[in-house]
Design a protein around this motif. Sequence first.
Motif, mmCIF file in Angstrom:
data_model
loop_
_atom_site.group_PDB
_atom_site.id
_atom_site.type_symbol
_atom_site.label_atom_id
_atom_site.label_comp_id
_atom_site.label_asym_id
_atom_site.label_seq_id
_atom_site.Cartn_x
_atom_site.Cartn_y
_atom_site.Cartn_z
ATOM 1 N N TRP A 109 0.834 -1.202 0.000
ATOM 2 C CA TRP A 109 0.000 0.000 0.000
ATOM 3 C C TRP A 109 0.868 1.251 0.000
ATOM 4 N N GLY A 110 1.991 1.201 0.733
ATOM 5 C CA GLY A 110 2.898 2.344 0.754
ATOM 6 C C GLY A 110 3.446 2.658 -0.623
ATOM 7 N N VAL A 111 3.810 1.608 -1.370
ATOM 8 C CA VAL A 111 4.304 1.800 -2.742
ATOM 9 C C VAL A 111 3.210 2.387 -3.620
ATOM 10 N N LEU A 112 2.000 1.818 -3.528
ATOM 11 C CA LEU A 112 0.887 2.287 -4.362
ATOM 12 C C LEU A 112 0.558 3.751 -4.090
ATOM 13 N N VAL A 113 0.562 4.111 -2.824
ATOM 14 C CA VAL A 113 0.263 5.501 -2.471
ATOM 15 C C VAL A 113 1.388 6.425 -2.938
ATOM 16 N N ALA A 114 2.631 5.976 -2.779
ATOM 17 C CA ALA A 114 3.772 6.806 -3.172
ATOM 18 C C ALA A 114 3.776 7.111 -4.664
ATOM 19 N N VAL A 115 3.351 6.124 -5.481
ATOM 20 C CA VAL A 115 3.356 6.336 -6.937
ATOM 21 C C VAL A 115 2.033 6.904 -7.437
ATOM 22 N N GLY A 116 1.088 7.111 -6.521
ATOM 23 C CA GLY A 116 -0.159 7.769 -6.894
ATOM 24 C C GLY A 116 -1.334 6.850 -7.137
ATOM 25 N N PRO B 49 9.361 9.595 -2.598
ATOM 26 C CA PRO B 49 10.234 8.821 -1.710
ATOM 27 C C PRO B 49 9.966 9.079 -0.232
ATOM 28 N N TYR B 50 9.577 10.307 0.094
ATOM 29 C CA TYR B 50 9.338 10.625 1.503
ATOM 30 C C TYR B 50 8.107 9.890 2.022
ATOM 31 N N THR B 51 7.064 9.838 1.199
ATOM 32 C CA THR B 51 5.848 9.128 1.591
ATOM 33 C C THR B 51 6.131 7.650 1.788
ATOM 34 N N PHE B 52 6.894 7.064 0.878
ATOM 35 C CA PHE B 52 7.235 5.651 1.022
ATOM 36 C C PHE B 52 8.095 5.433 2.269
ATOM 37 N N GLY B 53 8.982 6.368 2.556
ATOM 38 C CA GLY B 53 9.798 6.266 3.767
ATOM 39 C C GLY B 53 8.937 6.276 5.023
ATOM 40 N N LEU B 54 7.909 7.116 5.029
ATOM 41 C CA LEU B 54 6.993 7.153 6.174
ATOM 42 C C LEU B 54 6.235 5.831 6.298
ATOM 43 N N ALA B 55 5.831 5.259 5.170
ATOM 44 C CA ALA B 55 5.155 3.964 5.198
ATOM 45 C C ALA B 55 6.077 2.892 5.776
#
Length: 206
Positions: free
Chosen positions: A54-61, A146-152
């Motif tokens: 889910w973190g990857v999906l959210v990070a890429v939109g 990348p920051y969003t994925f890092g938070l995930a």
Amino acid sequence: MSVTESLLAFLLAASLLTVTPGVDTALVLRTAATEGSRQAARAALGISAGCLVWGVLVAVGLGALVAASDLAFTLLKWGGAVYLCWLGMNLLLRPRPVVLSEGDLSSTGTAWFAKGLLGNLLNPKIGVFYVSFLPQFVPAGFDATPYTFGLACLHVGLGLVWYTALILATRPLSDLLRRPKVSKTLDRMTGAVLLGFAVKLALTRR
């Protein structure tokens, strides 16, 4: 908001959310109590893998699609509700009659990883939560992807620490919790909890 302020605020908020009882906590606790720490660890890893996806999906939109599309949200919502219902009914109506040793259970590790993984992937609330929650902690001027994925990833790390604590907490009581009558009771209680979460998810509105 600086990076330090962002991370501290996120750690506080994510920690509180992590320890809030939910499907993942119920699944890990039940597995640790009745099937041992190794199986519970595999379930926890499956849950964490689902969060990372889910973190990857959210990070890429792509996560925004789930948040914006009624059809995508509804399909995932009902898929998740049916899956939780299936898990709950199995535990409620067919509790484990015999508690095996961890060695005897080694072949079922993949199954518990898959249950943890599917439980998260089929829950659109996680995607919507990440879409609405993570961007709030991205400091100005930073690349959101990348920051969003890092938070995930940080959220997953907190989850693993929490699941480890839950698993360790059951070890002193393992002999008691693995008795057939106690195991059946735990299975039925967990089944009822999962059915409750299935109903809650099915009734969720955007």
